[in-house]
Design a protein around this motif. Structure first.
Motif, PDB file in Angstrom:
ATOM      1  N   PRO A 111       0.798  -1.235   0.000  1.00 28.26           N
ATOM      2  CA  PRO A 111       0.000   0.000   0.000  1.00 28.26           C
ATOM      3  C   PRO A 111       0.824   1.276   0.000  1.00 28.26           C
ATOM      4  O   PRO A 111       0.320   2.339  -0.392  1.00 28.26           O
ATOM      5  CB  PRO A 111      -0.833  -0.126   1.282  1.00 28.26           C
ATOM      6  N   ILE A 112       2.085   1.197   0.413  1.00 28.41           N
ATOM      7  CA  ILE A 112       2.944   2.388   0.396  1.00 28.41           C
ATOM      8  C   ILE A 112       3.117   2.912  -1.029  1.00 28.41           C
ATOM      9  O   ILE A 112       3.466   4.073  -1.246  1.00 28.41           O
ATOM     10  CB  ILE A 112       4.311   2.065   1.039  1.00 28.41           C
ATOM     11  N   LEU A 113       2.830   2.034  -2.021  1.00 31.69           N
ATOM     12  CA  LEU A 113       2.993   2.425  -3.420  1.00 31.69           C
ATOM     13  C   LEU A 113       1.705   2.944  -4.054  1.00 31.69           C
ATOM     14  O   LEU A 113       1.713   3.315  -5.229  1.00 31.69           O
ATOM     15  CB  LEU A 113       3.498   1.227  -4.240  1.00 31.69           C
ATOM     16  N   ASN A 114       0.600   2.972  -3.320  1.00 34.34           N
ATOM     17  CA  ASN A 114      -0.683   3.344  -3.919  1.00 34.34           C
ATOM     18  C   ASN A 114      -0.645   4.692  -4.625  1.00 34.34           C
ATOM     19  O   ASN A 114      -1.105   4.841  -5.753  1.00 34.34           O
ATOM     20  CB  ASN A 114      -1.790   3.340  -2.861  1.00 34.34           C
ATOM     21  N   SER A 115      -0.080   5.693  -3.965  1.00 32.97           N
ATOM     22  CA  SER A 115      -0.050   7.036  -4.568  1.00 32.97           C
ATOM     23  C   SER A 115       0.968   7.119  -5.703  1.00 32.97           C
ATOM     24  O   SER A 115       0.885   8.002  -6.562  1.00 32.97           O
ATOM     25  CB  SER A 115       0.269   8.093  -3.504  1.00 32.97           C
ATOM     26  N   LEU A 117       1.343   4.604  -7.845  1.00 35.29           N
ATOM     27  CA  LEU A 117       0.755   3.859  -8.961  1.00 35.29           C
ATOM     28  C   LEU A 117      -0.481   4.532  -9.552  1.00 35.29           C
ATOM     29  O   LEU A 117      -0.907   4.158 -10.644  1.00 35.29           O
ATOM     30  CB  LEU A 117       0.387   2.442  -8.498  1.00 35.29           C
ATOM     31  N   ASP A 118      -1.064   5.507  -8.842  1.00 36.03           N
ATOM     32  CA  ASP A 118      -2.250   6.137  -9.419  1.00 36.03           C
ATOM     33  C   ASP A 118      -1.889   7.465 -10.087  1.00 36.03           C
ATOM     34  O   ASP A 118      -0.711   7.773 -10.300  1.00 36.03           O
ATOM     35  CB  ASP A 118      -3.361   6.294  -8.370  1.00 36.03           C
ATOM     36  N   TYR A 119      -2.891   8.254 -10.401  1.00 38.31           N
ATOM     37  CA  TYR A 119      -2.697   9.488 -11.169  1.00 38.31           C
ATOM     38  C   TYR A 119      -1.758  10.484 -10.483  1.00 38.31           C
ATOM     39  O   TYR A 119      -1.152  11.339 -11.137  1.00 38.31           O
ATOM     40  CB  TYR A 119      -4.051  10.162 -11.416  1.00 38.31           C
ATOM     41  N   ARG A 120      -1.602  10.355  -9.155  1.00 35.77           N
ATOM     42  CA  ARG A 120      -0.780  11.325  -8.426  1.00 35.77           C
ATOM     43  C   ARG A 120       0.710  11.187  -8.757  1.00 35.77           C
ATOM     44  O   ARG A 120       1.433  12.181  -8.797  1.00 35.77           O
ATOM     45  CB  ARG A 120      -0.987  11.160  -6.915  1.00 35.77           C
ATOM     46  N   ARG A 121       1.169   9.956  -8.966  1.00 38.59           N
ATOM     47  CA  ARG A 121       2.592   9.703  -9.237  1.00 38.59           C
ATOM     48  C   ARG A 121       3.455  10.464  -8.218  1.00 38.59           C
ATOM     49  O   ARG A 121       4.409  11.150  -8.548  1.00 38.59           O
ATOM     50  CB  ARG A 121       2.959  10.130 -10.667  1.00 38.59           C
ATOM     51  N   LYS A 122       3.092  10.272  -6.954  1.00 32.57           N
ATOM     52  CA  LYS A 122       3.686  11.079  -5.887  1.00 32.57           C
ATOM     53  C   LYS A 122       3.882  10.211  -4.658  1.00 32.57           C
ATOM     54  O   LYS A 122       3.144   9.247  -4.432  1.00 32.57           O
ATOM     55  CB  LYS A 122       2.742  12.253  -5.589  1.00 32.57           C
ATOM     56  N   LEU A 123       4.881  10.550  -3.846  1.00 34.30           N
ATOM     57  CA  LEU A 123       5.163   9.770  -2.642  1.00 34.30           C
ATOM     58  C   LEU A 123       5.741  10.675  -1.568  1.00 34.30           C
ATOM     59  O   LEU A 123       6.621  11.484  -1.837  1.00 34.30           O
ATOM     60  CB  LEU A 123       6.176   8.662  -2.969  1.00 34.30           C
ATOM     61  N   THR A 124       5.238  10.542  -0.357  1.00 36.08           N
ATOM     62  CA  THR A 124       5.865  11.197   0.786  1.00 36.08           C
ATOM     63  C   THR A 124       6.687  10.138   1.507  1.00 36.08           C
ATOM     64  O   THR A 124       6.134   9.183   2.064  1.00 36.08           O
ATOM     65  CB  THR A 124       4.821  11.794   1.744  1.00 36.08           C
ATOM     66  N   ALA A 134       7.107  12.046  -9.361  1.00 32.70           N
ATOM     67  CA  ALA A 134       7.741  11.317 -10.461  1.00 32.70           C
ATOM     68  C   ALA A 134       7.974  12.225 -11.664  1.00 32.70           C
ATOM     69  O   ALA A 134       7.110  13.026 -12.041  1.00 32.70           O
ATOM     70  CB  ALA A 134       6.873  10.130 -10.876  1.00 32.70           C
ATOM     71  N   GLN A 135       9.148  12.088 -12.259  1.00 30.58           N
ATOM     72  CA  GLN A 135       9.480  12.837 -13.465  1.00 30.58           C
ATOM     73  C   GLN A 135       8.861  12.174 -14.695  1.00 30.58           C
ATOM     74  O   GLN A 135       8.482  10.997 -14.670  1.00 30.58           O
ATOM     75  CB  GLN A 135      11.001  12.919 -13.626  1.00 30.58           C
ATOM     76  N   LYS A 136       8.767  12.921 -15.767  1.00 34.68           N
ATOM     77  CA  LYS A 136       8.191  12.406 -17.011  1.00 34.68           C
ATOM     78  C   LYS A 136       8.944  11.153 -17.457  1.00 34.68           C
ATOM     79  O   LYS A 136      10.170  11.112 -17.422  1.00 34.68           O
ATOM     80  CB  LYS A 136       8.275  13.477 -18.102  1.00 34.68           C
ATOM     81  N   GLY A 137       8.205  10.140 -17.862  1.00 34.48           N
ATOM     82  CA  GLY A 137       8.806   8.885 -18.304  1.00 34.48           C
ATOM     83  C   GLY A 137       8.713   7.784 -17.270  1.00 34.48           C
ATOM     84  O   GLY A 137       8.862   6.603 -17.589  1.00 34.48           O
ATOM     85  N   VAL A 159      -4.600  -4.197  -7.955  1.00 34.39           N
ATOM     86  CA  VAL A 159      -4.823  -4.724  -9.306  1.00 34.39           C
ATOM     87  C   VAL A 159      -5.450  -3.660 -10.204  1.00 34.39           C
ATOM     88  O   VAL A 159      -5.098  -3.529 -11.383  1.00 34.39           O
ATOM     89  CB  VAL A 159      -5.724  -5.980  -9.261  1.00 34.39           C
ATOM     90  N   ASN A 160      -6.370  -2.876  -9.645  1.00 36.04           N
ATOM     91  CA  ASN A 160      -7.080  -1.860 -10.424  1.00 36.04           C
ATOM     92  C   ASN A 160      -6.171  -0.733 -10.905  1.00 36.04           C
ATOM     93  O   ASN A 160      -6.575   0.072 -11.750  1.00 36.04           O
ATOM     94  CB  ASN A 160      -8.235  -1.271  -9.614  1.00 36.04           C
ATOM     95  N   ARG A 161      -4.971  -0.664 -10.405  1.00 34.27           N
ATOM     96  CA  ARG A 161      -4.023   0.362 -10.840  1.00 34.27           C
ATOM     97  C   ARG A 161      -3.197  -0.086 -12.044  1.00 34.27           C
ATOM     98  O   ARG A 161      -2.322   0.641 -12.503  1.00 34.27           O
ATOM     99  CB  ARG A 161      -3.102   0.748  -9.680  1.00 34.27           C
ATOM    100  N   PHE A 162      -3.458  -1.300 -12.540  1.00 26.70           N
ATOM    101  CA  PHE A 162      -2.694  -1.849 -13.654  1.00 26.70           C
ATOM    102  C   PHE A 162      -3.582  -2.200 -14.841  1.00 26.70           C
ATOM    103  O   PHE A 162      -4.771  -2.481 -14.682  1.00 26.70           O
ATOM    104  CB  PHE A 162      -1.967  -3.135 -13.221  1.00 26.70           C
ATOM    105  N   VAL A 163      -2.957  -2.198 -16.016  1.00 29.04           N
ATOM    106  CA  VAL A 163      -3.519  -2.846 -17.200  1.00 29.04           C
ATOM    107  C   VAL A 163      -2.742  -4.149 -17.358  1.00 29.04           C
ATOM    108  O   VAL A 163      -1.517  -4.170 -17.224  1.00 29.04           O
ATOM    109  CB  VAL A 163      -3.342  -1.965 -18.457  1.00 29.04           C
ATOM    110  N   ALA A 164      -3.447  -5.258 -17.607  1.00 32.91           N
ATOM    111  CA  ALA A 164      -2.795  -6.569 -17.571  1.00 32.91           C
ATOM    112  C   ALA A 164      -2.638  -7.189 -18.956  1.00 32.91           C
ATOM    113  O   ALA A 164      -3.472  -7.018 -19.834  1.00 32.91           O
ATOM    114  CB  ALA A 164      -3.583  -7.517 -16.670  1.00 32.91           C
TER     115      ALA A 164
END
Length: 260
Positions: A111-115, A117-124, A134-137, A159-164
């Motif tokens: 769960p520490i990776l939730n933010s 993996l989603d649209y935020r692409r951000k982590l504290t 996260a930088q572009k790319g 799982v919902n944060r991925f395309v499989a």
């Protein structure tokens, strides 16, 4: 080197590359030896992107993902510094993060990776309170072996944060090209033997006669290399049979020699 795929497989790799180009997280599903790691490397090569890897296990913790504090001497003074882990490095550099066997990690760690993996692409970062964007790319590719010993069902929110994309065992001309490209075996008749063996192994896996890791492309490449210095039967014994735990599986594969 990029593996040359046949039409069906080329469509698969094209889809995988385009999914990552769109900024989607990609989940590669399939048994051991179906080329998930190789496909991830191919995607990174195609996009000219650096790749950082995380190999999941029950021992994986937040420090393995994000990094750790240590003491370094800077200008003669000891200071506490933070060493970035693979997740933060990939985010800061706009690289691809490959998470292998993600369903072997403990559910409370991911769960520490939730933010991330989603649209935020951000982590504290909980270790130093740094806010990392996260930088572009930057993107994430994860791989799972469903039903493998030690794995756990993935959380639905994760799982919902991925395309499989589901990968099957490679065979036929695709496998032949892989063995030619990645082994040192050059004798075409011997390569055809290995392709026939692979065909029979996959059939036995599907019938639950042997475990799926036996039909691994890595093991076939090892066997091909060994065939340059020893007979076919002994090469298979060393590369495949001797690694098995049950006598039933060992005998089942030895019986394939007569068929081949």
């Amino acid at each position: 080197m990029m593996i040359k795929y046949q039409n069906r497989d080329q469509q698969l790799i094209d889809d995988a590359i385009n999914i990552v180009k769109l900024g989607k997280n990609l989940l590669l599903k399939g048994p051991t030896g179906t080329g998930k790691t190789r496909l991830s490397e191919n995607i990174s090569d195609s996009l000219s992107a650096k790749q950082y890897s995380v190999n999941c296990s029950v021992d994986l913790d937040a420090e393995s993902l994000l990094g750790f504090k240590t003491i370094e001497t800077i200008d003669g003074v000891q200071q506490i510094v933070f060493i970035d882990g693979p997740v933060i490095k990939a985010m800061k550099e706009g690289a691809i993060l490959y998470i292998d066997e993600i369903n072997m990690a403990k559910p409370e760690v991911l769960p520490i990776l939730n933010s991330v993996l989603d649209y935020r692409r951000k982590l504290t970062n909980p270790f130093n309170n740094e806010v990392v964007i996260a930088q572009k790319g930057f993107n994430v590719i994860a791989a799972i072996n469903e039903g493998y010993v030690g794995t756990m069902p993935m959380n639905e929110a994760l799982v919902n944060r991925f395309v499989a994309i589901e990968l099957k065992y490679i065979d036929g001309e695709t496998l032949k090209q892989v063995l030619i490209d990645q082994s040192i075996l050059t004798d075409e008749q011997d390569i055809e033997k290995m392709i026939k063996l692979n065909e029979l192994l996959i059939k036995m896996v599907s019938q639950h006669q042997i475990s799926e890791e036996v039909a691994s492309v890595r093991a076939l490449i090892d066997a091909c290399d060994l065939m340059t210095i020893m007979p076919f039967e002994r090469a298979i014994e060393r590369a495949l049979v001797s690694k098995l735990e049950t006598d039933r599986e060992k005998e089942a594969i030895r019986q394939l020699f007569e068929l081949i």
